[in-house]
Enzyme design. Structure first.
Site, PDB file in Angstrom:
ATOM      1  N   LYS A  40       0.847  -1.196   0.000  1.00  0.00           N
ATOM      2  CA  LYS A  40       0.000   0.000   0.000  1.00  0.00           C
ATOM      3  C   LYS A  40       0.881   1.244   0.000  1.00  0.00           C
ATOM      4  CE  LYS A  40      -0.214  -0.312   5.013  1.00  0.00           C
ATOM      5  NZ  LYS A  40      -0.913  -0.919   6.151  1.00  0.00           N
ATOM      6  N   ARG A 138     -11.136   0.680  14.321  1.00  0.00           N
ATOM      7  CA  ARG A 138     -11.010   1.341  13.020  1.00  0.00           C
ATOM      8  C   ARG A 138     -12.049   0.732  12.082  1.00  0.00           C
ATOM      9  NH1 ARG A 138      -5.069   1.439  10.271  1.00  0.00           N
ATOM     10  NH2 ARG A 138      -5.504  -0.769   9.941  1.00  0.00           N
ATOM     11  N   HIS A 167      -6.020  -6.621  13.160  1.00  0.00           N
ATOM     12  CA  HIS A 167      -4.824  -5.767  13.195  1.00  0.00           C
ATOM     13  C   HIS A 167      -4.704  -5.226  14.616  1.00  0.00           C
ATOM     14  CE1 HIS A 167      -1.724  -3.359  11.340  1.00  0.00           C
ATOM     15  NE2 HIS A 167      -2.310  -2.212  11.623  1.00  0.00           N
ATOM     16  N   ARG A 220       1.978 -10.423   7.880  1.00  0.00           N
ATOM     17  CA  ARG A 220       1.851  -9.291   6.956  1.00  0.00           C
ATOM     18  C   ARG A 220       2.855  -8.189   7.293  1.00  0.00           C
ATOM     19  NH1 ARG A 220      -3.673  -9.518   9.243  1.00  0.00           N
ATOM     20  NH2 ARG A 220      -3.105  -7.506  10.135  1.00  0.00           N
ATOM     21  N   TYR A 266      14.895  31.018   1.071  1.00  0.00           N
ATOM     22  CA  TYR A 266      13.809  31.889   1.566  1.00  0.00           C
ATOM     23  C   TYR A 266      14.089  32.405   2.973  1.00  0.00           C
ATOM     24  CZ  TYR A 266      10.961  30.101  -2.293  1.00  0.00           C
ATOM     25  OH  TYR A 266      10.465  29.765  -3.526  1.00  0.00           O
ATOM     26  N   CYS A 313      13.202  24.258  -0.304  1.00  0.00           N
ATOM     27  CA  CYS A 313      12.168  24.799  -1.186  1.00  0.00           C
ATOM     28  C   CYS A 313      11.252  23.664  -1.649  1.00  0.00           C
ATOM     29  CB  CYS A 313      12.803  25.470  -2.402  1.00  0.00           C
ATOM     30  SG  CYS A 313      14.094  26.653  -1.992  1.00  0.00           S
ATOM     31  N   ASP A 315      10.978  22.336  -4.597  1.00  0.00           N
ATOM     32  CA  ASP A 315      11.598  21.394  -5.542  1.00  0.00           C
ATOM     33  C   ASP A 315      13.113  21.281  -5.390  1.00  0.00           C
ATOM     34  OD1 ASP A 315       9.030  21.381  -7.001  1.00  0.00           O
ATOM     35  OD2 ASP A 315       9.632  23.430  -7.508  1.00  0.00           O
TER      36      ASP A 315
HETATM   37  C1  LIG Z   1      -0.174  -1.640   6.909  1.00  0.00           C
HETATM   38  C2  LIG Z   1      -0.713  -2.882   7.466  1.00  0.00           C
HETATM   39  C3  LIG Z   1       0.150  -3.919   7.820  1.00  0.00           C
HETATM   40  C4  LIG Z   1       1.666  -3.787   7.810  1.00  0.00           C
HETATM   41  O1  LIG Z   1       2.072  -3.042   8.922  1.00  0.00           O
HETATM   42  P1  LIG Z   1       3.635  -2.890   9.277  1.00  0.00           P
HETATM   43  O2  LIG Z   1       3.639  -2.246  10.602  1.00  0.00           O
HETATM   44  O3  LIG Z   1       4.230  -2.045   8.218  1.00  0.00           O
HETATM   45  O4  LIG Z   1       4.215  -4.258   9.289  1.00  0.00           O
HETATM   46  C5  LIG Z   1      -0.421  -5.115   8.243  1.00  0.00           C
HETATM   47  N1  LIG Z   1      -1.758  -5.258   8.327  1.00  0.00           N
HETATM   48  C6  LIG Z   1      -2.619  -4.262   8.018  1.00  0.00           C
HETATM   49  C7  LIG Z   1      -4.074  -4.490   8.134  1.00  0.00           C
HETATM   50  C8  LIG Z   1      -2.123  -3.037   7.582  1.00  0.00           C
HETATM   51  O5  LIG Z   1      -2.972  -2.056   7.279  1.00  0.00           O
END
Ligand SMILES: *Cc1c(COP(=O)(O)O)cnc(C)c1O
Length: 377
Positions: A40, A138, A167, A220, A266, A313, A315
């Site tokens: 992501k 969430r 999560h 994950r 700046y 700046c 860029d």
């Molecule tokens: C982003 C995410 C992860 C990964 O999290 P990390 O802390 O980068 O390992 C795992 N599960 C879900 C649902 C996430 O949104």
């Protein structure tokens, strides 16, 4: 055919060898579990298509994204790994979701109904993962409502449940009592479904590191795969094999001499006391190199650190190289390593009171991502 890329004077290098070796280390640790690589937010700034391609080549089992747009970007790159969409689905995207074969998250009966209303039996069944909310507040059903959700979804007939996940909110704290309780409770609530062949998954990077009881069928790890450790891990091993795989580099675009007392950038916040040499670098806060770093951070030129001169700046930024030599067109490292000198995102995040997550995911899209080095396999 991809269109010809115009030259850009700044670039992000992805060390494919290091990314692969990070994931192999993780694989060794969680032996036997599937690995889902979260890509992501442009693969945490590393480049979603580039990273997805590497992931496929090195045998990652799953990719995960937040939204449909990201999933489509991966498919455009002709990558056929299963893709799980973490984010909640919205009514306006249901038709596209039904046509695609992405796996997505269902976290309420309401969302399941949105799909069922538009489903027609000529479509393949929608592969879904049910999300349970153990602590984030969430998205996700409360665990005590999981059974009702499962029953409801099975009645609708248009879904194939392939997983259940959650999560954790505080897994970055080791030995956190509530986290241990949440993991135990998750295991209890999902136990009745283990024999259905559904994949149970819970662990992000921190949970993977601190809570083996959270590993389940698949892990994950995002941040860890990209070579960074979550909070509370500052005291990590010196011989740690998991290392950052992203560098941010640029070519010097301009050279000048600044006379004593003259201001740079700046507001003239930077005024060298002695005659000095200043080079300009074509990276700015629009690229995600945050403005507040100007009086704290350094960049590497010819293996040595030099301070930023004046505010950053949109860029560009200026760097004071003192009496040293550096030519227009020479390479500068803003994030990465030159010889034994390193500048990594944990250092920059520390200066900003921010996190590596925020810094990496904020790296701008206009910087091309270039994959360097051969894979191990
Ligand atoms: C982003 C995410 C992860 C990964 O999290 P990390 O802390 O980068 O390992 C795992 N599960 C879900 C649902 C996430 O949104």
């Amino acid at each position: 055919m991809s269109p010809i890329q115009p030259f850009h004077p700044a670039w992000i290098e992805i060390d494919a060898f290091q990314l692969e070796s990070n994931i192999q280390e993780i694989r060794k640790k969680v032996e036997g579990r599937k690995i889902c690589l979260p890509v992501k937010a442009n693969a945490y700034g590393h480049g979603i298509q580039q990273v997805a391609k590497i992931a496929e080549e090195i045998g990652v089992d799953y990719l995960a994204v937040f939204c449909l747009q990201e999933a489509l970007e991966i498919r455009q790159a002709k990558i056929s790994l299963p893709i799980l969409i973490f984010g909640s689905i919205h009514e306006q995207e249901v038709d596209l979701l039904l046509e695609s074969n992405f796996e997505f998250t269902i976290s309420s009966q309401y969302k399941a109904n949105l799909i069922a209303k538009r489903y027609n039996p000529s479509f393949p069944k929608c592969k879904v993962h049910l999300e349970v909310d153990m602590s984030m507040r969430r998205t996700g059903v409360r665990p005590e409502n999981l059974k009702d959700l499962v029953d409801h979804i099975e009645k609708l007939g248009c879904f194939e449940i392939v997983g259940i996940y959650s999560h954790l909110a505080s897994a970055d704290e080791p030995n956190h009592l509530e986290t241990l309780e949440q993991i135990a409770s998750f295991q209890k609530w999902v136990a009745p479904y283990r024999n259905n062949g559904w994949m149970i998954h819970l662990a992000n990077s921190s949970a993977l590191l601190h809570y083996p009881s959270s590993w389940n069928d698949m892990v994950r790890p995002g941040l860890l795969s990209y070579g960074y450790f979550p909070a509370f891990m500052q005291e990590k091993n010196k011989d740690e094999k998991i290392l950052p795989c992203l560098s941010l580099k640029a070519q010097i675009s301009y050279f000048k001499v600044v006379e004593p007392g003259f201001g740079v950038s700046y507001g003239h916040c930077y005024r060298p006391r002695d005659r000095t040499r200043v080079v300009t670098i074509p990276v700015g806060y629009a690229d995600g190199y945050r403005r507040a770093l100007w009086d704290k951070a350094f960049v590497l030129i010819r293996g040595k650190k030099y301070p930023i001169a004046g505010v950053i700046c949109m860029d560009q930024m200026m760097v004071d190289i003192g009496q040293q030599e550096a030519f227009v067109g020479e390479e500068v490292t803003l994030i990465g390593q030159e010889g034994d000198q390193k500048i990594f995102c944990d250092e920059l995040a520390f200066y900003l009171g921010s996190t590596v997550y925020e810094l990496l995911s904020g790296l701008g899209k206009r910087i091309p991502r270039i994959v360097k080095k051969q894979l191990i396999s």
